[in-house]
Design an enzyme around this catalytic site. Structure first.
Site, PDB file in Angstrom:
ATOM      1  N   CYS A 128      22.390  47.401  24.973  1.00  0.00           N
ATOM      2  CA  CYS A 128      23.376  46.807  24.092  1.00  0.00           C
ATOM      3  C   CYS A 128      22.671  46.000  22.999  1.00  0.00           C
ATOM      4  O   CYS A 128      21.667  45.342  23.282  1.00  0.00           O
ATOM      5  CB  CYS A 128      24.221  45.881  24.962  1.00  0.00           C
ATOM      6  SG  CYS A 128      25.886  45.829  24.427  1.00  0.00           S
ATOM      7  N   ASN A 190      20.007  55.534  30.591  1.00  0.00           N
ATOM      8  CA  ASN A 190      21.199  55.505  29.753  1.00  0.00           C
ATOM      9  C   ASN A 190      21.022  56.632  28.708  1.00  0.00           C
ATOM     10  O   ASN A 190      20.059  57.390  28.778  1.00  0.00           O
ATOM     11  CB  ASN A 190      21.336  54.120  29.100  1.00  0.00           C
ATOM     12  CG  ASN A 190      22.784  53.759  28.871  1.00  0.00           C
ATOM     13  OD1 ASN A 190      23.579  54.598  28.434  1.00  0.00           O
ATOM     14  ND2 ASN A 190      23.151  52.526  29.141  1.00  0.00           N
TER      15      ASN A 190
HETATM   16  C1  LIG Z   1      31.388  58.885  27.398  1.00  0.00           C
HETATM   17  C2  LIG Z   1      30.315  58.053  28.010  1.00  0.00           C
HETATM   18  C3  LIG Z   1      30.492  56.671  28.155  1.00  0.00           C
HETATM   19  C4  LIG Z   1      29.486  55.885  28.728  1.00  0.00           C
HETATM   20  N1  LIG Z   1      29.692  54.528  28.882  1.00  0.00           N
HETATM   21  C5  LIG Z   1      28.749  53.758  29.487  1.00  0.00           C
HETATM   22  C6  LIG Z   1      28.959  52.361  29.704  1.00  0.00           C
HETATM   23  O1  LIG Z   1      30.031  51.806  29.421  1.00  0.00           O
HETATM   24  N2  LIG Z   1      27.956  51.633  30.268  1.00  0.00           N
HETATM   25  C7  LIG Z   1      26.770  52.221  30.665  1.00  0.00           C
HETATM   26  O2  LIG Z   1      25.899  51.514  31.182  1.00  0.00           O
HETATM   27  N3  LIG Z   1      26.555  53.554  30.488  1.00  0.00           N
HETATM   28  C8  LIG Z   1      27.504  54.326  29.916  1.00  0.00           C
HETATM   29  N4  LIG Z   1      27.286  55.677  29.738  1.00  0.00           N
HETATM   30  C9  LIG Z   1      25.996  56.277  30.161  1.00  0.00           C
HETATM   31  C10 LIG Z   1      26.109  57.008  31.510  1.00  0.00           C
HETATM   32  O3  LIG Z   1      26.510  56.108  32.539  1.00  0.00           O
HETATM   33  C11 LIG Z   1      24.762  57.680  31.881  1.00  0.00           C
HETATM   34  O4  LIG Z   1      23.766  56.694  31.935  1.00  0.00           O
HETATM   35  C12 LIG Z   1      24.328  58.754  30.883  1.00  0.00           C
HETATM   36  O5  LIG Z   1      25.442  59.457  30.375  1.00  0.00           O
HETATM   37  C13 LIG Z   1      23.321  59.735  31.475  1.00  0.00           C
HETATM   38  O6  LIG Z   1      23.829  60.420  32.607  1.00  0.00           O
HETATM   39  P1  LIG Z   1      24.582  61.864  32.500  1.00  0.00           P
HETATM   40  O7  LIG Z   1      23.676  62.775  31.746  1.00  0.00           O
HETATM   41  O8  LIG Z   1      24.817  62.288  33.941  1.00  0.00           O
HETATM   42  O9  LIG Z   1      25.852  61.624  31.786  1.00  0.00           O
HETATM   43  C14 LIG Z   1      28.283  56.481  29.166  1.00  0.00           C
HETATM   44  C15 LIG Z   1      28.101  57.880  29.030  1.00  0.00           C
HETATM   45  C16 LIG Z   1      29.111  58.659  28.473  1.00  0.00           C
HETATM   46  C17 LIG Z   1      28.874  60.153  28.350  1.00  0.00           C
END
Ligand SMILES: Cc1cc2nc3c(=O)[nH]c(=O)nc-3n(C[C@H](O)[C@H](O)[C@H](O)COP(=O)(O)O)c2cc1C
Length: 301
Positions: A128, A190
Site C-alpha cells: 500500500c 501480492n
Molecule cells: C481482484 C483482486 C483484489 C485483490 N485485493 C486484495 C486486497 O484487498 N488485499 C490484499 O492483500 N491482496 C489483494 N489481492 C491480491 C491477492 O490476494 C493475491 O495476493 C494475488 O492475486 C496473487 O494470487 P493469485 O494469482 O492466486 O490471484 C487482490 C487480488 C485480486 C485479483
C-alpha cells in the site's frame, strides 16, 4: 492435512486469498467452507472506500489485471455487519486483511479488530502507498516496512502475517526485515505492477493506468520468490500466485510454503479453493504423504 501457523491450527493448508473471496460469508452457499483452512477478508481500512473508477479489471494471457483500489466496507461496518455472520461459520478460520495509507491508519484498524471476536489472525497488506512518504509503497522500502510491522505488532492482540510486495529486487531481504520487526508469518506474493494499452484507441485498458497482475501468468515468479523468502526466514511462509490446481499448491509447499492461498482461480470457478483443498488431500494420499507438512521445503536439488 492439518497445519499450525503462529499458533493457529488450520484443518487444511489451503486458504482463500484476500480480495477474491469477499468477506467469506458471500461464498457460504456455494463453497463448503469447512474444507478450507481459512479465508482472508478483503482488505479493511479505517474508513469505507469506494475504490477506483472502471474499467478496473481485465483478463490477460493466463492472468488478470486489477486496479480495484482497495474498495471495502471499512472496519466498523465489517465488525457490525460481517463479523456476526462470520462467527456462525464453524470449522474455518477468518483472517482479517488490514491496510492503511499511514502507519496510524493501520494501527487504528487493528485496534478496532482487537475488540471483536471471530478473527484468528491479521494479514497486513504491505503493498500500500504511504501517503506520508510521497506515496512510496511500505513493502518496497526496508525501513518503512520495519516501522509499519513494529507498530502493528505492538498494537495487535493476534498473530500478524505480513503480506509482502513482490515489486522489489530482493524478496529475501524484505522477508527478513518483516521477521526482524516481529512478523509471525510472511505471505507472498501480492500482485505485480503491470500495464496494458488498447492499440486502437491508444488508451490504457485500465482507468488507473497501472494495475496488479495475478493468476497463472505469475506462478513461476511466485514459486521462485517463495523459495527465496523461505530460505531467508525461520517464521512460516504462506505462498500464493497463480495457483489453479492441487498440483500447483504442492509446488509452493515444496518451495518452502507452510500453507498456500488461492486468489484469481476463484474468478474462473467460485469453488476452486474447495476443489484445490480436496484435491490436495487426494494427492497426498495417492503419493503416500502422511502429513501435508512433510512437503514443506522438500524440494530435492
Ligand atoms: C481482484 C483482486 C483484489 C485483490 N485485493 C486484495 C486486497 O484487498 N488485499 C490484499 O492483500 N491482496 C489483494 N489481492 C491480491 C491477492 O490476494 C493475491 O495476493 C494475488 O492475486 C496473487 O494470487 P493469485 O494469482 O492466486 O490471484 C487482490 C487480488 C485480486 C485479483
Amino acid at each position: 492435512m492439518q497445519v499450525t501457523i503462529a499458533g493457529v491450527t488450520l484443518r487444511s493448508p489451503v486458504i482463500a486469498a484476500s480480495g477474491t473471496f469477499g468477506y467469506g460469508v458471500e461464498f457460504e452457499e456455494i463453497v463448503d467452507l469447512s474444507k478450507l483452512g481459512a479465508f482472508v477478508t478483503k482488505g479493511l481500512s479505517r474508513a469505507p472506500m469506494e475504490g477506483n473508477k472502471a474499467p478496473r479489471l481485465i483478463e490477460t494471457s493466463a492472468g488478470m489485471m486489477n486496479a480495484i483500489g482497495l474498495q471495502n466496507v471499512g472496519v466498523e461496518s465489517f465488525i457490525a455487519e460481517k463479523l456476526p455472520k462470520i462467527r456462525k461459520i464453524r470449522d474455518v478460520a477468518c483472517i482479517a486483511n488490514v491496510f492503511g495509507y499511514t502507519i496510524e491508519d493501520c494501527v487504528a484498524v487493528v485496534e478496532k479488530l482487537n475488540e471483536a471476536d471471530g478473527v484468528a489472525m491479521y494479514e497486513l497488506n504491505a503493498s500500500c502507498p504511504n501517503t506520508r512518504h510521497g506515496g512510496m509503497t511500505f513493502g518496497t522500502h526496508p525501513a518503512m516496512l520495519a516501522e509499519l510491522v513494529v507498530a502493528v505488532k505492538s498494537a495487535s492482540k493476534r498473530p500478524v502475517m505480513v503480506k509482502l510486495s513482490p515489486n522489489v529486487t530482493s524478496i529475501a531481504q524484505m522477508a527478513a526485515v518483516a521477521e526482524g520487526a516481529g512478523a509471525d508469518v510472511v505471505s507472498l506474493v501480492n500482485t505485480f505492477v503491470s500495464m496494458s494499452i488498447d492499440i486502437e484507441t491508444r488508451r490504457p485498458r485500465i482507468k488507473n493506468i497501472t494495475a496488479g497482475l495475478s493468476g497463472p501468468a505469475i506462478k513461476p515468479i511466485a514459486v521462485r520468490m517463495v523459495w527465496e523468502a523461505a530460505r531467508a526466514v525461520k517464521i512460516p511462509v504462506v505462498g500464493m500466485g497463480g495457483i489453479l490446481t492441487a498440483e500447483d499448491a504442492v509446488e509452493f509447499l515444496l518451495a518452502g510454503a507452510r500453507a498456500v492461498q488461492v486468489g484469481t482461480a476463484s474468478y474462473a470457478d467460485p469453488r476452486a479453493v474447495e476443489k484445490i483443498a480436496t484435491g490436495l488431500k487426494r494427492w497426498c494420499s495417492s503419493h503416500h504423504v502422511m502429513k501435508v507438512g512433510d512437503l514443506t521445503g522438500a524440494m530435492v536439488i
